[in-house]
Design a protein around this motif. Sequence first.
Motif, PDB file in Angstrom:
ATOM      1  N   LEU A   1       0.859  -1.166   0.000  1.00  0.00           N
ATOM      2  CA  LEU A   1       0.000   0.000   0.000  1.00  0.00           C
ATOM      3  C   LEU A   1       0.903   1.226   0.000  1.00  0.00           C
ATOM      4  CD1 LEU A   1      -2.839   1.309   0.301  1.00  0.00           C
ATOM      5  CD2 LEU A   1      -2.444   1.242   2.788  1.00  0.00           C
ATOM      6  N   ILE A   2       0.694   2.128  -0.966  1.00  0.00           N
ATOM      7  CA  ILE A   2       1.447   3.379  -1.037  1.00  0.00           C
ATOM      8  C   ILE A   2       0.507   4.489  -0.606  1.00  0.00           C
ATOM      9  CG2 ILE A   2       2.645   4.998  -2.554  1.00  0.00           C
ATOM     10  CD1 ILE A   2       3.339   2.603  -4.359  1.00  0.00           C
ATOM     11  N   VAL A   3       0.934   5.296   0.379  1.00  0.00           N
ATOM     12  CA  VAL A   3       0.052   6.318   0.950  1.00  0.00           C
ATOM     13  C   VAL A   3       0.631   7.715   0.752  1.00  0.00           C
ATOM     14  CG1 VAL A   3      -1.046   7.156   3.066  1.00  0.00           C
ATOM     15  CG2 VAL A   3      -0.784   4.694   2.686  1.00  0.00           C
ATOM     16  N   SER A   4      -0.224   8.598   0.221  1.00  0.00           N
ATOM     17  CA  SER A   4       0.097  10.020   0.114  1.00  0.00           C
ATOM     18  C   SER A   4      -1.200  10.807   0.192  1.00  0.00           C
ATOM     19  CB  SER A   4       0.804  10.333  -1.207  1.00  0.00           C
ATOM     20  OG  SER A   4       0.978  11.745  -1.337  1.00  0.00           O
ATOM     21  N   GLU A   5      -1.223  11.844   1.025  1.00  0.00           N
ATOM     22  CA  GLU A   5      -2.388  12.720   1.103  1.00  0.00           C
ATOM     23  C   GLU A   5      -2.535  13.564  -0.152  1.00  0.00           C
ATOM     24  OE1 GLU A   5      -2.080  15.195   4.569  1.00  0.00           O
ATOM     25  OE2 GLU A   5      -2.755  13.597   5.903  1.00  0.00           O
ATOM     26  N   ASP A   6      -1.437  13.786  -0.866  1.00  0.00           N
ATOM     27  CA  ASP A   6      -1.393  14.687  -2.007  1.00  0.00           C
ATOM     28  C   ASP A   6      -1.917  14.009  -3.277  1.00  0.00           C
ATOM     29  OD1 ASP A   6      -0.270  15.941  -4.419  1.00  0.00           O
ATOM     30  OD2 ASP A   6       0.850  17.208  -3.029  1.00  0.00           O
ATOM     31  N   ALA A   7      -3.056  14.482  -3.779  1.00  0.00           N
ATOM     32  CA  ALA A   7      -3.664  13.882  -4.978  1.00  0.00           C
ATOM     33  C   ALA A   7      -2.737  13.984  -6.183  1.00  0.00           C
ATOM     34  CB  ALA A   7      -5.002  14.556  -5.281  1.00  0.00           C
ATOM     35  N   GLY A   8      -2.041  15.105  -6.308  1.00  0.00           N
ATOM     36  CA  GLY A   8      -1.101  15.265  -7.417  1.00  0.00           C
ATOM     37  C   GLY A   8       0.041  14.263  -7.343  1.00  0.00           C
ATOM     38  N   GLN A   9       0.545  14.025  -6.135  1.00  0.00           N
ATOM     39  CA  GLN A   9       1.609  13.044  -5.966  1.00  0.00           C
ATOM     40  C   GLN A   9       1.099  11.641  -6.300  1.00  0.00           C
ATOM     41  OE1 GLN A   9       3.222  12.262  -1.981  1.00  0.00           O
ATOM     42  NE2 GLN A   9       5.263  12.057  -2.889  1.00  0.00           N
ATOM     43  N   ARG A  10      -0.118  11.311  -5.868  1.00  0.00           N
ATOM     44  CA  ARG A  10      -0.682   9.989  -6.185  1.00  0.00           C
ATOM     45  C   ARG A  10      -0.814   9.792  -7.691  1.00  0.00           C
ATOM     46  NH1 ARG A  10      -4.197  11.562  -2.166  1.00  0.00           N
ATOM     47  NH2 ARG A  10      -5.983  11.614  -3.621  1.00  0.00           N
ATOM     48  N   THR A  11      -1.284  10.811  -8.391  1.00  0.00           N
ATOM     49  CA  THR A  11      -1.416  10.724  -9.846  1.00  0.00           C
ATOM     50  C   THR A  11      -0.046  10.559 -10.497  1.00  0.00           C
ATOM     51  OG1 THR A  11      -3.433  12.050  -9.825  1.00  0.00           O
ATOM     52  CG2 THR A  11      -2.223  11.945 -11.913  1.00  0.00           C
ATOM     53  N   GLY A  12       0.930  11.307 -10.023  1.00  0.00           N
ATOM     54  CA  GLY A  12       2.291  11.183 -10.551  1.00  0.00           C
ATOM     55  C   GLY A  12       2.878   9.805 -10.308  1.00  0.00           C
ATOM     56  N   LEU A  13       2.644   9.245  -9.130  1.00  0.00           N
ATOM     57  CA  LEU A  13       3.140   7.902  -8.826  1.00  0.00           C
ATOM     58  C   LEU A  13       2.449   6.852  -9.681  1.00  0.00           C
ATOM     59  CD1 LEU A  13       3.432   8.112  -4.947  1.00  0.00           C
ATOM     60  CD2 LEU A  13       5.302   8.084  -6.613  1.00  0.00           C
ATOM     61  N   ASP A  14       1.178   7.049  -9.952  1.00  0.00           N
ATOM     62  CA  ASP A  14       0.441   6.136 -10.825  1.00  0.00           C
ATOM     63  C   ASP A  14       1.111   6.090 -12.201  1.00  0.00           C
ATOM     64  OD1 ASP A  14      -1.620   4.457 -11.749  1.00  0.00           O
ATOM     65  OD2 ASP A  14      -2.915   6.144 -12.240  1.00  0.00           O
ATOM     66  N   ARG A  15       1.395   7.250 -12.759  1.00  0.00           N
ATOM     67  CA  ARG A  15       2.086   7.315 -14.064  1.00  0.00           C
ATOM     68  C   ARG A  15       3.485   6.711 -13.969  1.00  0.00           C
ATOM     69  NH1 ARG A  15      -0.327  12.519 -14.522  1.00  0.00           N
ATOM     70  NH2 ARG A  15       1.564  13.409 -13.634  1.00  0.00           N
ATOM     71  N   LEU A  16       4.200   7.053 -12.920  1.00  0.00           N
ATOM     72  CA  LEU A  16       5.568   6.570 -12.742  1.00  0.00           C
ATOM     73  C   LEU A  16       5.637   5.047 -12.742  1.00  0.00           C
ATOM     74  CD1 LEU A  16       8.601   6.977 -11.909  1.00  0.00           C
ATOM     75  CD2 LEU A  16       7.781   6.868  -9.547  1.00  0.00           C
ATOM     76  N   LEU A  17       4.757   4.405 -12.002  1.00  0.00           N
ATOM     77  CA  LEU A  17       4.821   2.949 -11.891  1.00  0.00           C
ATOM     78  C   LEU A  17       4.459   2.248 -13.200  1.00  0.00           C
ATOM     79  CD1 LEU A  17       3.447   2.367  -8.294  1.00  0.00           C
ATOM     80  CD2 LEU A  17       5.822   2.529  -9.062  1.00  0.00           C
ATOM     81  N   TRP A  18       3.793   2.944 -14.101  1.00  0.00           N
ATOM     82  CA  TRP A  18       3.499   2.350 -15.405  1.00  0.00           C
ATOM     83  C   TRP A  18       4.709   2.414 -16.318  1.00  0.00           C
ATOM     84  CZ3 TRP A  18       0.099  -1.039 -15.824  1.00  0.00           C
ATOM     85  CH2 TRP A  18      -1.152  -0.936 -15.226  1.00  0.00           C
ATOM     86  N   ASN A  19       5.502   3.474 -16.223  1.00  0.00           N
ATOM     87  CA  ASN A  19       6.537   3.648 -17.237  1.00  0.00           C
ATOM     88  C   ASN A  19       7.877   4.155 -16.715  1.00  0.00           C
ATOM     89  OD1 ASN A  19       5.987   6.368 -16.770  1.00  0.00           O
ATOM     90  ND2 ASN A  19       4.640   6.534 -18.536  1.00  0.00           N
ATOM     91  N   TYR A  20       8.257   3.787 -15.497  1.00  0.00           N
ATOM     92  CA  TYR A  20       9.522   4.297 -14.971  1.00  0.00           C
ATOM     93  C   TYR A  20      10.725   3.693 -15.688  1.00  0.00           C
ATOM     94  CZ  TYR A  20      11.202   0.279 -12.318  1.00  0.00           C
ATOM     95  OH  TYR A  20      11.696  -0.938 -11.976  1.00  0.00           O
ATOM     96  N   ALA A  21      10.582   2.509 -16.276  1.00  0.00           N
ATOM     97  CA  ALA A  21      11.657   1.894 -17.066  1.00  0.00           C
ATOM     98  C   ALA A  21      11.011   1.193 -18.263  1.00  0.00           C
ATOM     99  CB  ALA A  21      12.446   0.894 -16.221  1.00  0.00           C
ATOM    100  N   PRO A  22      11.671   1.237 -19.416  1.00  0.00           N
ATOM    101  CA  PRO A  22      11.070   0.667 -20.629  1.00  0.00           C
ATOM    102  C   PRO A  22      10.718  -0.817 -20.527  1.00  0.00           C
ATOM    103  CG  PRO A  22      13.075   1.880 -21.159  1.00  0.00           C
ATOM    104  CD  PRO A  22      12.964   1.844 -19.669  1.00  0.00           C
ATOM    105  N   ASP A  23      11.483  -1.562 -19.759  1.00  0.00           N
ATOM    106  CA  ASP A  23      11.267  -3.015 -19.686  1.00  0.00           C
ATOM    107  C   ASP A  23      10.568  -3.443 -18.396  1.00  0.00           C
ATOM    108  OD1 ASP A  23      13.356  -2.345 -18.048  1.00  0.00           O
ATOM    109  OD2 ASP A  23      14.559  -4.104 -18.522  1.00  0.00           O
ATOM    110  N   SER A  24       9.911  -2.506 -17.745  1.00  0.00           N
ATOM    111  CA  SER A  24       9.290  -2.837 -16.457  1.00  0.00           C
ATOM    112  C   SER A  24       7.776  -2.818 -16.549  1.00  0.00           C
ATOM    113  CB  SER A  24       9.736  -1.857 -15.381  1.00  0.00           C
ATOM    114  OG  SER A  24       9.106  -0.618 -15.592  1.00  0.00           O
TER     115      SER A  24
END
Length: 146
Positions: free
Chosen positions: A32-55
């Motif tokens: 479970l990843i927790v952040s009160e900041d909606a913008g940070q949560r949205t950014g983390l959502d994007r990050l985990l999809w494409n932080y590395a090309p082969d991931s």
Amino acid sequence: MQVDFYHLTAMPLDRALPKIVEKVIGSGARLLIVSEDAGQRTGLDRLLWNYAPDSFLPHAQLGAGDDRAQPVLIAPDVNAANGARFIALVDGIWRDEALDFDRAFHFFDEDAIRAARAAWKGLGDRDGIERRYWKQNEAGRWEQAA
């Protein structure tokens, strides 16, 4: 119960967190990843999809689908709807509810260092809690400092 304090200095959260996520998923556990900041949560959502090309780090934000099916769930509060036993507090705010998990990762930067020190000290008085403090060396690698 283990609490790992990660002091972000040379490496930002967007480079440190995916490595933790990979390890948790690789072990077969849920996070479970927790952040009160909606913008940070949205950014983390994007990050985990494409932080590395082969991931591919399977995850979702709380309420975006079947929360119970998600190995990694991003939420605004401590709501382990996915049955996670690991928690990552990524907005620099310590929450005592994290102690209900098997392991907690508390990420903080210089802006949150005073609060992180208070959390570290407060946890030192509690039985059954193993604390570890990680900081980055000059090369940007994590070293256990306490």
